[in-house]
Design a protein around this motif. Structure first.
Motif, PDB file in Angstrom:
ATOM      1  N   PHE A   9      51.399  41.258  43.038  1.00 59.40           N
ATOM      2  CA  PHE A   9      50.999  42.581  43.517  1.00 59.40           C
ATOM      3  C   PHE A   9      50.525  43.454  42.353  1.00 59.40           C
ATOM      4  O   PHE A   9      49.481  44.117  42.425  1.00 59.40           O
ATOM      5  CB  PHE A   9      52.193  43.220  44.229  1.00 59.40           C
ATOM      6  CG  PHE A   9      51.879  44.468  44.996  1.00 59.40           C
ATOM      7  CD1 PHE A   9      51.390  44.418  46.286  1.00 59.40           C
ATOM      8  CD2 PHE A   9      52.107  45.715  44.433  1.00 59.40           C
ATOM      9  CE1 PHE A   9      51.121  45.578  47.008  1.00 59.40           C
ATOM     10  CE2 PHE A   9      51.841  46.885  45.132  1.00 59.40           C
ATOM     11  CZ  PHE A   9      51.346  46.806  46.429  1.00 59.40           C
ATOM     12  N   TRP A  10      51.296  43.434  41.273  1.00 57.34           N
ATOM     13  CA  TRP A  10      50.967  44.241  40.085  1.00 57.34           C
ATOM     14  C   TRP A  10      49.686  43.769  39.412  1.00 57.34           C
ATOM     15  O   TRP A  10      48.768  44.557  39.162  1.00 57.34           O
ATOM     16  CB  TRP A  10      52.144  44.180  39.105  1.00 57.34           C
ATOM     17  CG  TRP A  10      51.891  44.774  37.762  1.00 57.34           C
ATOM     18  CD1 TRP A  10      51.323  45.985  37.482  1.00 57.34           C
ATOM     19  CD2 TRP A  10      52.197  44.181  36.494  1.00 57.34           C
ATOM     20  NE1 TRP A  10      51.270  46.187  36.113  1.00 57.34           N
ATOM     21  CE2 TRP A  10      51.797  45.105  35.491  1.00 57.34           C
ATOM     22  CE3 TRP A  10      52.799  42.985  36.096  1.00 57.34           C
ATOM     23  CZ2 TRP A  10      51.970  44.838  34.125  1.00 57.34           C
ATOM     24  CZ3 TRP A  10      52.966  42.725  34.747  1.00 57.34           C
ATOM     25  CH2 TRP A  10      52.557  43.639  33.780  1.00 57.34           C
ATOM     26  N   LEU A  11      49.603  42.466  39.125  1.00 57.47           N
ATOM     27  CA  LEU A  11      48.470  41.953  38.362  1.00 57.47           C
ATOM     28  C   LEU A  11      47.172  41.961  39.165  1.00 57.47           C
ATOM     29  O   LEU A  11      46.082  41.862  38.583  1.00 57.47           O
ATOM     30  CB  LEU A  11      48.778  40.542  37.852  1.00 57.47           C
ATOM     31  CG  LEU A  11      49.901  40.460  36.803  1.00 57.47           C
ATOM     32  CD1 LEU A  11      50.133  39.020  36.385  1.00 57.47           C
ATOM     33  CD2 LEU A  11      49.579  41.321  35.581  1.00 57.47           C
ATOM     34  N   ASN A  12      47.270  42.084  40.478  1.00 56.66           N
ATOM     35  CA  ASN A  12      46.078  42.208  41.304  1.00 56.66           C
ATOM     36  C   ASN A  12      45.678  43.662  41.539  1.00 56.66           C
ATOM     37  O   ASN A  12      44.785  43.948  42.348  1.00 56.66           O
ATOM     38  CB  ASN A  12      46.280  41.495  42.639  1.00 56.66           C
ATOM     39  CG  ASN A  12      46.012  40.001  42.547  1.00 56.66           C
ATOM     40  OD1 ASN A  12      44.866  39.564  42.445  1.00 56.66           O
ATOM     41  ND2 ASN A  12      47.086  39.216  42.559  1.00 56.66           N
ATOM     42  N   GLY A  13      46.361  44.593  40.853  1.00 53.77           N
ATOM     43  CA  GLY A  13      45.991  46.003  40.911  1.00 53.77           C
ATOM     44  C   GLY A  13      46.299  46.674  42.231  1.00 53.77           C
ATOM     45  O   GLY A  13      45.637  47.650  42.596  1.00 53.77           O
TER      46      GLY A  13
ATOM     47  N   PRO B 198      45.625  46.990  36.029  1.00 53.21           N
ATOM     48  CA  PRO B 198      46.684  46.189  35.394  1.00 53.21           C
ATOM     49  C   PRO B 198      46.137  45.381  34.225  1.00 53.21           C
ATOM     50  O   PRO B 198      44.922  45.231  34.061  1.00 53.21           O
ATOM     51  CB  PRO B 198      47.136  45.268  36.528  1.00 53.21           C
ATOM     52  CG  PRO B 198      45.908  45.090  37.377  1.00 53.21           C
ATOM     53  CD  PRO B 198      45.214  46.441  37.326  1.00 53.21           C
ATOM     54  N   PRO B 199      47.042  44.859  33.395  1.00 50.56           N
ATOM     55  CA  PRO B 199      46.602  44.032  32.264  1.00 50.56           C
ATOM     56  C   PRO B 199      45.870  42.786  32.750  1.00 50.56           C
ATOM     57  O   PRO B 199      46.197  42.228  33.803  1.00 50.56           O
ATOM     58  CB  PRO B 199      47.913  43.678  31.551  1.00 50.56           C
ATOM     59  CG  PRO B 199      48.983  43.879  32.575  1.00 50.56           C
ATOM     60  CD  PRO B 199      48.504  44.993  33.445  1.00 50.56           C
TER      61      PRO B 199
ATOM     62  N   LEU C  49      45.771  39.038  26.107  1.00 52.09           N
ATOM     63  CA  LEU C  49      47.005  39.774  26.369  1.00 52.09           C
ATOM     64  C   LEU C  49      48.032  38.816  26.953  1.00 52.09           C
ATOM     65  O   LEU C  49      47.729  38.039  27.859  1.00 52.09           O
ATOM     66  CB  LEU C  49      46.733  40.924  27.331  1.00 52.09           C
ATOM     67  CG  LEU C  49      47.846  41.955  27.528  1.00 52.09           C
ATOM     68  CD1 LEU C  49      47.238  43.313  27.875  1.00 52.09           C
ATOM     69  CD2 LEU C  49      48.797  41.534  28.652  1.00 52.09           C
ATOM     70  N   VAL C  50      49.252  38.872  26.434  1.00 58.52           N
ATOM     71  CA  VAL C  50      50.318  37.959  26.853  1.00 58.52           C
ATOM     72  C   VAL C  50      51.339  38.707  27.693  1.00 58.52           C
ATOM     73  O   VAL C  50      51.812  39.780  27.309  1.00 58.52           O
ATOM     74  CB  VAL C  50      51.003  37.313  25.631  1.00 58.52           C
ATOM     75  CG1 VAL C  50      52.192  36.455  26.071  1.00 58.52           C
ATOM     76  CG2 VAL C  50      50.009  36.467  24.841  1.00 58.52           C
ATOM     77  N   ILE C  51      51.662  38.135  28.853  1.00 58.31           N
ATOM     78  CA  ILE C  51      52.710  38.669  29.721  1.00 58.31           C
ATOM     79  C   ILE C  51      53.970  37.839  29.506  1.00 58.31           C
ATOM     80  O   ILE C  51      53.966  36.614  29.697  1.00 58.31           O
ATOM     81  CB  ILE C  51      52.302  38.578  31.209  1.00 58.31           C
ATOM     82  CG1 ILE C  51      50.993  39.342  31.460  1.00 58.31           C
ATOM     83  CG2 ILE C  51      53.429  39.114  32.095  1.00 58.31           C
ATOM     84  CD1 ILE C  51      51.093  40.825  31.277  1.00 58.31           C
TER      85      ILE C  51
ATOM     86  N   SER D 100      45.730  36.333  32.464  1.00 56.32           N
ATOM     87  CA  SER D 100      44.941  35.593  33.460  1.00 56.32           C
ATOM     88  C   SER D 100      45.770  34.490  34.093  1.00 56.32           C
ATOM     89  O   SER D 100      45.761  34.322  35.324  1.00 56.32           O
ATOM     90  CB  SER D 100      43.688  35.011  32.812  1.00 56.32           C
ATOM     91  OG  SER D 100      42.837  36.024  32.310  1.00 56.32           O
ATOM     92  N   ASP D 101      46.477  33.720  33.268  1.00 51.73           N
ATOM     93  CA  ASP D 101      47.302  32.639  33.805  1.00 51.73           C
ATOM     94  C   ASP D 101      48.501  33.177  34.571  1.00 51.73           C
ATOM     95  O   ASP D 101      48.916  32.597  35.580  1.00 51.73           O
ATOM     96  CB  ASP D 101      47.771  31.723  32.673  1.00 51.73           C
ATOM     97  CG  ASP D 101      46.659  30.815  32.164  1.00 51.73           C
ATOM     98  OD1 ASP D 101      45.684  30.602  32.903  1.00 51.73           O
ATOM     99  OD2 ASP D 101      46.778  30.327  31.020  1.00 51.73           O
TER     100      ASP D 101
END
Length: 410
Positions: free
Chosen positions: A98-102, A110-111, A116-118, A212-213
């Protein structure tokens, strides 16, 4: 001590640490302890709490001005729709997706990207005083890139992917060959595990992917978890589905000893065998040194207090009433401050603390068949490790609650 403002101008990749939680007082104090240790230990980048909550008016502890690198991203409580299968851990992959899809109004940009590393962690984790150097993070993050991730070693075993189980259809769509997996639906498991757990590795949080991953992993992880809940109702379903998802996507996972948790766990023997009672002093001495590639704890940076820890008459267990009923919002010292060990237990802990031979002792794999003298020695080894966990998990929690109470409630 004053709160640190970590600056890492030479960090080769941007890092964001994220954890998922619901809205409850018990998870509030866990978040507070994680937040405090994140800043005290100088972990670079932001710390993001994904708050899966049905109550839009839920009030969070006041950290607005004291922790500038911390923010909360609200998401729906995805578990609420499954009234016949109450399983809150399904919020982990769902909230991440939900977060990473904005989709959250708290973060519409979102990042993203591969630079960028999550880093996903659990709320019941504490950063250890080994993480203050740019060298440490650069050496760890060099293993993360497009299609490549890093995760902590877990002792989950391998029987859960055996072809005779009903779970097989979720693993590579049921196309499993334990010796050679040539299925086009799922590449051969591609891991670099610096340990020995057989052919099927086990790993989990802390877990690091590129943004991305992390996004594509979260989307599939969410679906695999919900599918697996149809045949498996255990608490660890999302841990297994996390691993299956990584392999379904063909991600290469480098597995390291990133966290320590269980004083009695054989799989963590290599960790306990190399740990020090003086992490702070060791970290200061090694600030300018490269990581020792022969040290099994070279990338250890978190304690996971998910077990039951006992020494003398003192018990540290996050599920016990003493901890569950802590409510930061009440600002009542009897609830915010934890009970300290008694004088007797303190003397016992002092006797065990600092004894490297006890901390590094090897446990007998078949303790029930061991001689009484060996059973006694094993018990003392476990007690020493419990003291270590109390020193590096319980004590930072107490410090975090003390800081909050003095800042907000005084």
């Amino acid at each position: 001590s004053p709160l640190l403002q970590p600056q890492h101008p030479l960090l080769q990749k941007k890092l964001i640490t994220v954890f998922s939680s619901g809205c409850s007082p018990s998870q509030d104090w866990q978040a507070q302890a994680l937040l405090y240790s994140h800043q005290q230990q100088g972990v670079p980048g932001e710390l993001v709490r994904l708050l899966s909550c049905q109550d839009p008016n839920y009030t969070l502890p006041d950290n607005t001005h004291s922790f500038p690198n911390y923010r909360v991203v609200r998401t729906p409580d995805f578990n609420a729709a499954y009234y016949k299968d109450n399983y809150s851990p399904r919020n982990r992959p769902s909230a991440m997706s939900f977060w990473l899809n904005g989709q959250s109004l708290d973060d519409i940009h979102p990042p993203s990207g591969d630079d960028l590393v999550i880093m996903a962690v659990d709320p019941d984790m504490i950063f250890l005083p080994t993480t203050t150097t740019t060298t440490f993070w650069n050496q760890l993050l060099q293993h993360v890139g497009p299609g490549r991730g890093v995760a902590a070693r877990y002792g989950l075993g391998h029987t859960w992917v055996h072809s005779r189980t009903s779970w097989n259809r979720f693993w590579c769509h049921g196309n499993v060959d334990h010796d050679h997996n040539n299925s086009k639906d799922c590449p051969k498991p591609n891991t670099s595990d610096h340990g020995s757990f057989g052919f099927w590795p086990s790993f989990g949080h802390p877990q690091l992917f590129t943004a991305s991953d992390a996004k594509r992993h979260a989307e599939l992880w969410m679906n695999v978890t919900n599918d697996m809940r149809q045949v498996h109702k255990g608490w660890e379903t999302e841990m297994y589905s996390n691993i299956i998802t990584a392999f379904r996507l063909g991600l290469q996972i480098t597995v390291h000893n990133l966290m320590v948790s269980n004083p009695q766990h054989d799989q963590e023997q290599s960790i306990w065998g190399a740990l020090s009672w003086k992490l702070v002093e060791d970290a200061k001495m090694n600030q300018n040194n490269h990581v020792d590639h022969e040290d099994p704890t070279r990338f250890l940076f978190m304690a996971h207090y998910c077990q039951h820890y006992r020494i003398g008459d003192f018990i540290f267990d996050k599920t016990r009433d003493q901890l569950v009923r802590i409510n930061l919002q009440s600002c009542h010292p009897d609830e915010v401050l934890l009970r300290s060990p008694t004088e007797y237990t303190t003397r016992l802990m002092d006797k065990l603390r600092g004894n490297h031979s006890l901390l590094h002792g090897e446990l007998n794999h078949n303790n029930h068949q061991a001689k009484p003298q060996k059973q006694k020695q094993d018990m003392i080894v476990v007690l020493a490790r419990n003291v270590w966990m109390i020193d590096y998990a319980f004590s930072p929690i107490q410090q975090a609650l003390d800081e909050y109470y003095s800042r907000v409630c005084a």
